[in-house]
Scaffold this motif. Structure first.
Motif, PDB file in Angstrom:
ATOM      1  N   SER A 155       0.838  -1.199   0.000  1.00  0.00           N
ATOM      2  CA  SER A 155       0.000   0.000   0.000  1.00  0.00           C
ATOM      3  C   SER A 155       0.874   1.250   0.000  1.00  0.00           C
ATOM      4  O   SER A 155       1.989   1.242   0.547  1.00  0.00           O
ATOM      5  N   PRO A 156       0.392   2.327  -0.615  1.00  0.00           N
ATOM      6  CA  PRO A 156       1.214   3.539  -0.732  1.00  0.00           C
ATOM      7  C   PRO A 156       1.289   4.323   0.569  1.00  0.00           C
ATOM      8  O   PRO A 156       0.537   4.082   1.518  1.00  0.00           O
ATOM      9  N   TRP A 157       2.177   5.298   0.606  1.00  0.00           N
ATOM     10  CA  TRP A 157       2.363   6.169   1.755  1.00  0.00           C
ATOM     11  C   TRP A 157       1.373   7.326   1.671  1.00  0.00           C
ATOM     12  O   TRP A 157       1.158   7.906   0.604  1.00  0.00           O
ATOM     13  N   SER A 158       0.794   7.677   2.808  1.00  0.00           N
ATOM     14  CA  SER A 158      -0.085   8.839   2.838  1.00  0.00           C
ATOM     15  C   SER A 158       0.750  10.104   2.714  1.00  0.00           C
ATOM     16  O   SER A 158       1.817  10.211   3.344  1.00  0.00           O
ATOM     17  N   PRO A 159       0.304  11.057   1.918  1.00  0.00           N
ATOM     18  CA  PRO A 159       1.061  12.314   1.815  1.00  0.00           C
ATOM     19  C   PRO A 159       0.966  13.096   3.118  1.00  0.00           C
ATOM     20  O   PRO A 159       0.106  12.827   3.968  1.00  0.00           O
ATOM     21  N   SER A 160       1.843  14.028   3.294  1.00  0.00           N
ATOM     22  CA  SER A 160       1.820  14.896   4.475  1.00  0.00           C
ATOM     23  C   SER A 160       1.488  16.321   4.039  1.00  0.00           C
ATOM     24  O   SER A 160       1.921  16.771   2.979  1.00  0.00           O
ATOM     25  N   ILE A 161       0.698  16.991   4.850  1.00  0.00           N
ATOM     26  CA  ILE A 161       0.323  18.385   4.588  1.00  0.00           C
ATOM     27  C   ILE A 161       0.988  19.250   5.642  1.00  0.00           C
ATOM     28  O   ILE A 161       0.771  19.071   6.840  1.00  0.00           O
ATOM     29  N   THR A 172       1.900  23.178   1.989  1.00  0.00           N
ATOM     30  CA  THR A 172       2.644  22.216   1.176  1.00  0.00           C
ATOM     31  C   THR A 172       2.107  20.814   1.384  1.00  0.00           C
ATOM     32  O   THR A 172       1.892  20.389   2.525  1.00  0.00           O
ATOM     33  N   CYS A 173       1.868  20.124   0.291  1.00  0.00           N
ATOM     34  CA  CYS A 173       1.538  18.699   0.330  1.00  0.00           C
ATOM     35  C   CYS A 173       2.706  17.950  -0.282  1.00  0.00           C
ATOM     36  O   CYS A 173       3.120  18.240  -1.407  1.00  0.00           O
ATOM     37  N   SER A 174       3.258  17.007   0.477  1.00  0.00           N
ATOM     38  CA  SER A 174       4.436  16.279  -0.013  1.00  0.00           C
ATOM     39  C   SER A 174       4.237  14.783   0.164  1.00  0.00           C
ATOM     40  O   SER A 174       3.520  14.332   1.059  1.00  0.00           O
ATOM     41  N   ALA A 175       4.890  14.026  -0.702  1.00  0.00           N
ATOM     42  CA  ALA A 175       4.772  12.569  -0.675  1.00  0.00           C
ATOM     43  C   ALA A 175       6.139  11.939  -0.898  1.00  0.00           C
ATOM     44  O   ALA A 175       6.922  12.406  -1.740  1.00  0.00           O
ATOM     45  N   PHE A 176       6.410  10.890  -0.157  1.00  0.00           N
ATOM     46  CA  PHE A 176       7.648  10.139  -0.325  1.00  0.00           C
ATOM     47  C   PHE A 176       7.710   9.580  -1.745  1.00  0.00           C
ATOM     48  O   PHE A 176       6.734   9.078  -2.288  1.00  0.00           O
ATOM     49  N   THR A 185      -4.676  12.345   2.670  1.00  0.00           N
ATOM     50  CA  THR A 185      -4.494  12.947   3.991  1.00  0.00           C
ATOM     51  C   THR A 185      -5.342  14.209   4.071  1.00  0.00           C
ATOM     52  O   THR A 185      -5.525  14.916   3.071  1.00  0.00           O
ATOM     53  N   GLU A 186      -5.857  14.490   5.270  1.00  0.00           N
ATOM     54  CA  GLU A 186      -6.677  15.683   5.461  1.00  0.00           C
ATOM     55  C   GLU A 186      -6.286  16.360   6.767  1.00  0.00           C
ATOM     56  O   GLU A 186      -6.032  15.704   7.772  1.00  0.00           O
ATOM     57  N   VAL A 187      -6.216  17.685   6.730  1.00  0.00           N
ATOM     58  CA  VAL A 187      -5.957  18.480   7.933  1.00  0.00           C
ATOM     59  C   VAL A 187      -7.002  19.583   8.022  1.00  0.00           C
ATOM     60  O   VAL A 187      -7.558  20.022   7.006  1.00  0.00           O
ATOM     61  N   THR A 188      -7.279  20.025   9.239  1.00  0.00           N
ATOM     62  CA  THR A 188      -8.246  21.088   9.484  1.00  0.00           C
ATOM     63  C   THR A 188      -7.509  22.327   9.964  1.00  0.00           C
ATOM     64  O   THR A 188      -6.719  22.258  10.917  1.00  0.00           O
ATOM     65  N   LEU A 189      -7.764  23.452   9.301  1.00  0.00           N
ATOM     66  CA  LEU A 189      -7.093  24.699   9.667  1.00  0.00           C
ATOM     67  C   LEU A 189      -7.711  25.285  10.936  1.00  0.00           C
ATOM     68  O   LEU A 189      -8.925  25.223  11.144  1.00  0.00           O
ATOM     69  N   SER A 190      -6.858  25.870  11.745  1.00  0.00           N
ATOM     70  CA  SER A 190      -7.306  26.598  12.930  1.00  0.00           C
ATOM     71  C   SER A 190      -6.762  28.021  12.816  1.00  0.00           C
ATOM     72  O   SER A 190      -5.560  28.248  12.974  1.00  0.00           O
ATOM     73  N   VAL A 191      -7.656  28.954  12.515  1.00  0.00           N
ATOM     74  CA  VAL A 191      -7.259  30.338  12.224  1.00  0.00           C
ATOM     75  C   VAL A 191      -7.847  31.269  13.285  1.00  0.00           C
ATOM     76  O   VAL A 191      -9.052  31.237  13.551  1.00  0.00           O
TER      77      VAL A 191
END
Length: 414
Positions: free
Chosen positions: A165-171, A186-190, A256-262
């Protein structure tokens, strides 16, 4: 020539110097080489070849893998003659047993789908696996055959782990986000194989530029970036990014999903009163302030009089007994700013007057003026003899309204 005469003292000094040098060499070896690795893979044989490569690297089944690799030797190495790079697996790397050899750059052995892409004359042993599967998970060793020089980097095993299975990207999002701030997300993936990088997509602008970068350890990362100017509407916003890895006959996708806190200054600040409408003298009055802000705001209540605005409370709800009419407003504030509500007018009436606020029925005599009253004299002369007619009607008015009505009628009569 005269024979060299070595005394007993000279011999002792020479032996001491040799012991000291051997001690220094032993200390250096203990610093640079791991004796546990020697014991396990090199069988106490001091290696003459060392490689610089990741100690452990992951790959995706059905995809390719690039192994960054360079080497150095402790014995004489002749880059002018034929150089053969060899890859072997398992812990028999120190052996010349051909059963553990999986690849030779001379192509005499090619059991695995790999190729040394680096220039061996420049001591570059970078290698590309073109199609991996999970059975390739193992420990690998590199070897050089250069004329009489033959050595295996037995102290530098390379562990390859092949995943299904693939690696989840990081945000990556900066911390401590505030409104009006311009940030780079930035969204990055190995990327185990830069020749076949993953395709990155997200719910931000789709024209984000994809780029593959080399890391300090020689591995690669693929990323996309987007600049955002933050506002209060970004608080709680979900950013999702997916990485699609091209593999044999299919595509593996991870998300991958992230939630912003502003943080943001107060918004939609308003004030309300309870009870609404007219307030009886001495009754309890409650003023409430509301606002949307992050972090939550503090509230300050002000009363306006002829002397100006006076701070009367620092609570969200201001309670008091009504004695006289007044004008109030609140201010919501946090470290990013403040906002003022509209005014609230508190009307106080006496108990006697409050009893009269109920609707009552009054009868009064209303004299309606004839039409001639509104016409020029010439047009109304023939109507002078007509008698005014008195009409009666039910009119619902308040006590104050009735007094005003009588005053209006009396003015008309005059």
């Amino acid at each position: 020539m005269f024979p060299l005469k070595i005394t007993k003292d000279d011999n002792q000094r020479l032996m001491a110097a040799l012991c000291e040098n051997m001690l220094i060499v032993s200390m250096l070896l203990s610093v640079f080489f791991n004796p546990d690795v020697f014991a396990e893979y090199c069988h106490d044989i001091q290696p003459a070849l060392f490689i610089t490569a990741p100690k452990e690297i992951e790959a995706l089944s059905g995809s390719c893998l690039e192994i960054p690799c360079s080497f150095k030797t402790t014995d004489q190495f002749d880059d002018g003659i034929n150089i053969i790079g060899v890859w072997m697996k398992n812990n028999l790397a120190f052996s010349s047993d051909s059963n553990v050899v999986i690849f030779k750059s001379s192509r005499s052995v090619n059991k695995y789908p790999l190729n040394i892409t680096g220039n061996l004359r420049e001591k570059n042993c970078t290698t590309l696996f073109t199609d991996l599967n999970t059975s390739y998970t193992d420990k690998y060793f590199f070897r050089i055959e250069n004329g009489p020089f033959r050595a295996t980097a037995c102290a530098d095993p390379l562990q390859i782990n092949v995943k299904d299975s693939p690696w989840s990207p990081s945000i990556n999002v900066p911390s401590d986000l505030k409104e009006h701030q311009s940030v780079t997300v930035t969204c990055s993936a190995f990327t185990p194989c830069p020749h076949s990088p993953p395709e990155l997509t997200w719910n931000l602008q789709q024209d984000s530029l994809r780029q593959t970068e080399k890391n300090t350890d020689g591995t690669f990362t693929t990323k996309i970036q987007e600049n955002i100017t933050l506002s209060d509407t970004h608080d709680g916003y979900n950013i999702s990014c997916s990485a699609r890895y091209p593999v044999t006959d299919k595509s593996d996708i991870a998300e991958t999903e992230v939630t912003l806190s502003v943080s943001y200054a107060p918004r939609n600040t308003s004030a309300s009163i309870s009870p609404s409408g007219l307030v009886s003298a001495g009754s309890r009055v409650e003023l409430s302030c509301s606002s949307r802000a992050k972090p939550p705001p503090r509230f300050i209540w002000f009363s306006i009089s002829k002397d100006g605005a006076t701070n009367v409370s620092v609570e969200q709800v201001y309670r008091f007994n009504g004695t006289q009419r007044g004008k109030f407003y609140c201010v919501a504030t946090n470290h990013l700013g403040n906002q003022t509500s509209s005014f609230i007018l508190v009307n106080i009436i006496s108990e006697k007057r409050a009893e009269k606020t109920e609707e009552e029925l009054y009868y009064g005599e209303l004299n309606f003026l004839p039409a001639s009253y509104f016409l020029p004299a010439s047009s109304a002369s023939h109507q002078d003899g007509e008698q005014q007619e008195t009409l009666y009607a039910e009119v619902k008015v308040s006590a104050d309204g009735l007094e005003g009505l009588y005053a209006e009628v009396n003015n008309k009569r005059r």
